[in-house]
Design a protein around this motif. Structure first.
Motif, mmCIF file in Angstrom:
data_model
loop_
_atom_site.group_PDB
_atom_site.id
_atom_site.type_symbol
_atom_site.label_atom_id
_atom_site.label_comp_id
_atom_site.label_asym_id
_atom_site.label_seq_id
_atom_site.Cartn_x
_atom_site.Cartn_y
_atom_site.Cartn_z
ATOM 1 N N LEU A 1 -48.146 13.923 -10.739
ATOM 2 C CA LEU A 1 -48.155 14.543 -9.413
ATOM 3 C C LEU A 1 -47.143 13.871 -8.483
ATOM 4 O O LEU A 1 -46.344 14.539 -7.820
ATOM 5 C CB LEU A 1 -49.572 14.451 -8.830
ATOM 6 C CG LEU A 1 -49.897 15.242 -7.582
ATOM 7 C CD1 LEU A 1 -49.909 16.736 -7.874
ATOM 8 C CD2 LEU A 1 -51.255 14.819 -7.040
ATOM 9 N N LEU A 2 -47.154 12.557 -8.446
ATOM 10 C CA LEU A 2 -46.219 11.823 -7.591
ATOM 11 C C LEU A 2 -44.779 11.989 -8.079
ATOM 12 O O LEU A 2 -43.871 12.227 -7.277
ATOM 13 C CB LEU A 2 -46.598 10.339 -7.535
ATOM 14 C CG LEU A 2 -47.878 10.014 -6.766
ATOM 15 C CD1 LEU A 2 -48.339 8.592 -7.053
ATOM 16 C CD2 LEU A 2 -47.694 10.245 -5.278
ATOM 17 N N SER A 3 -44.578 11.889 -9.386
ATOM 18 C CA SER A 3 -43.226 12.026 -9.936
ATOM 19 C C SER A 3 -42.637 13.391 -9.621
ATOM 20 O O SER A 3 -41.479 13.503 -9.211
ATOM 21 C CB SER A 3 -43.235 11.810 -11.454
ATOM 22 O OG SER A 3 -43.593 10.492 -11.768
ATOM 23 N N ARG A 4 -43.440 14.431 -9.798
ATOM 24 C CA ARG A 4 -42.944 15.784 -9.517
ATOM 25 C C ARG A 4 -42.625 15.936 -8.037
ATOM 26 O O ARG A 4 -41.662 16.618 -7.671
ATOM 27 C CB ARG A 4 -43.960 16.832 -9.966
ATOM 28 C CG ARG A 4 -43.442 18.234 -9.875
ATOM 29 C CD ARG A 4 -42.294 18.443 -10.863
ATOM 30 N NE ARG A 4 -41.780 19.794 -10.741
ATOM 31 C CZ ARG A 4 -40.492 20.112 -10.690
ATOM 32 N NH1 ARG A 4 -39.570 19.174 -10.781
ATOM 33 N NH2 ARG A 4 -40.120 21.352 -10.570
ATOM 34 N N SER A 5 -43.381 15.311 -7.176
ATOM 35 C CA SER A 5 -43.113 15.368 -5.736
ATOM 36 C C SER A 5 -41.735 14.781 -5.435
ATOM 37 O O SER A 5 -40.961 15.362 -4.662
ATOM 38 C CB SER A 5 -44.192 14.604 -4.961
ATOM 39 O OG SER A 5 -45.452 15.195 -5.153
ATOM 40 N N PHE A 6 -41.414 13.653 -6.053
ATOM 41 C CA PHE A 6 -40.105 13.033 -5.830
ATOM 42 C C PHE A 6 -38.982 13.855 -6.459
ATOM 43 O O PHE A 6 -37.895 13.953 -5.894
ATOM 44 C CB PHE A 6 -40.093 11.594 -6.340
ATOM 45 C CG PHE A 6 -40.699 10.633 -5.350
ATOM 46 C CD1 PHE A 6 -39.919 10.053 -4.363
ATOM 47 C CD2 PHE A 6 -42.048 10.348 -5.386
ATOM 48 C CE1 PHE A 6 -40.483 9.185 -3.425
ATOM 49 C CE2 PHE A 6 -42.624 9.485 -4.462
ATOM 50 C CZ PHE A 6 -41.838 8.905 -3.483
ATOM 51 N N GLU A 7 -39.241 14.459 -7.606
ATOM 52 C CA GLU A 7 -38.236 15.322 -8.234
ATOM 53 C C GLU A 7 -37.908 16.506 -7.322
ATOM 54 O O GLU A 7 -36.742 16.858 -7.138
ATOM 55 C CB GLU A 7 -38.733 15.832 -9.579
ATOM 56 C CG GLU A 7 -38.808 14.785 -10.659
ATOM 57 C CD GLU A 7 -39.597 15.256 -11.877
ATOM 58 O OE1 GLU A 7 -39.908 16.474 -11.980
ATOM 59 O OE2 GLU A 7 -39.918 14.410 -12.725
ATOM 60 N N LEU A 8 -38.935 17.132 -6.765
ATOM 61 C CA LEU A 8 -38.725 18.288 -5.885
ATOM 62 C C LEU A 8 -38.032 17.893 -4.585
ATOM 63 O O LEU A 8 -37.217 18.656 -4.062
ATOM 64 C CB LEU A 8 -40.061 18.969 -5.580
ATOM 65 C CG LEU A 8 -40.688 19.722 -6.744
ATOM 66 C CD1 LEU A 8 -42.140 20.073 -6.447
ATOM 67 C CD2 LEU A 8 -39.890 20.977 -7.077
ATOM 68 N N ALA A 9 -38.328 16.716 -4.083
ATOM 69 C CA ALA A 9 -37.700 16.256 -2.840
ATOM 70 C C ALA A 9 -36.210 16.015 -3.057
ATOM 71 O O ALA A 9 -35.399 16.243 -2.161
ATOM 72 C CB ALA A 9 -38.372 14.974 -2.348
#
Length: 152
Positions: free
Chosen positions: A19-27
């Motif tokens: 969840l956190l990793s995907r958030s940073f990828e999208l940002a």
């Protein structure tokens, strides 16, 4: 992109890391991630014990630093299911399958407040080696470890 994500993140397991990793990828490298971390009072409703806020904050911060993300990020206390997502200016809300209905509700409430709708990005749950969902409750019960391996 400005991304928001929220949770209790305790114990910090493979699903939380996704969840956190995907958030940073999208940002993106020049974006921003705002992480709502449940307060001790709000997290107290969980069926399993939860570490204190400061300890959970340190674990989340450590994970982010270890991954070397370059996006700006900050953590804000989350004392209810919406946090600042009802009024904040951001682009994407990242949620799990479990919390997707809350994200839909957030967009409905934003619209009623005259705010623009945000994109919702749903992350599928990470499965343990037994094919069932990794969850903090299962970890606390001693069924699986944080990576989803069965404890025998």
């Amino acid at each position: 992109m400005k991304v928001m994500v929220g949770g209790t993140f305790d114990p910090l397991h493979a699903g939380h890391r996704k969840l956190l990793s995907r958030s940073f990828e999208l940002a993106g490298p020049d974006g921003e991630v705002v992480i709502g971390l449940t307060t001790d009072e709000f997290a107290g409703a969980k069926v399993h014990p939860v570490r204190p806020y400061q300890e959970r904050l340190a674990n989340v911060a450590s994970f982010i630093r270890e991954r070397g993300y370059t996006a700006a990020w900050r953590v804000e206390p989350l004392s209810d299911r919406y946090g600042s997502a009802l009024d904040a200016d951001f682009d994407i809300l990242v949620v799990s399958e479990e919390t997707f209905p809350v994200a839909v509700e957030i967009n409905d409430l934003r619209r009623k407040r005259g705010k623009r709708r945000v994109d919702l990005h749903e992350i599928s749950c990470v499965l343990a080696e037994d094919g069932r969902r990794i969850s903090s409750t299962r970890i606390c019960r001693g069924e699986i470890d944080r990576q989803g391996r069965l404890i025998r």
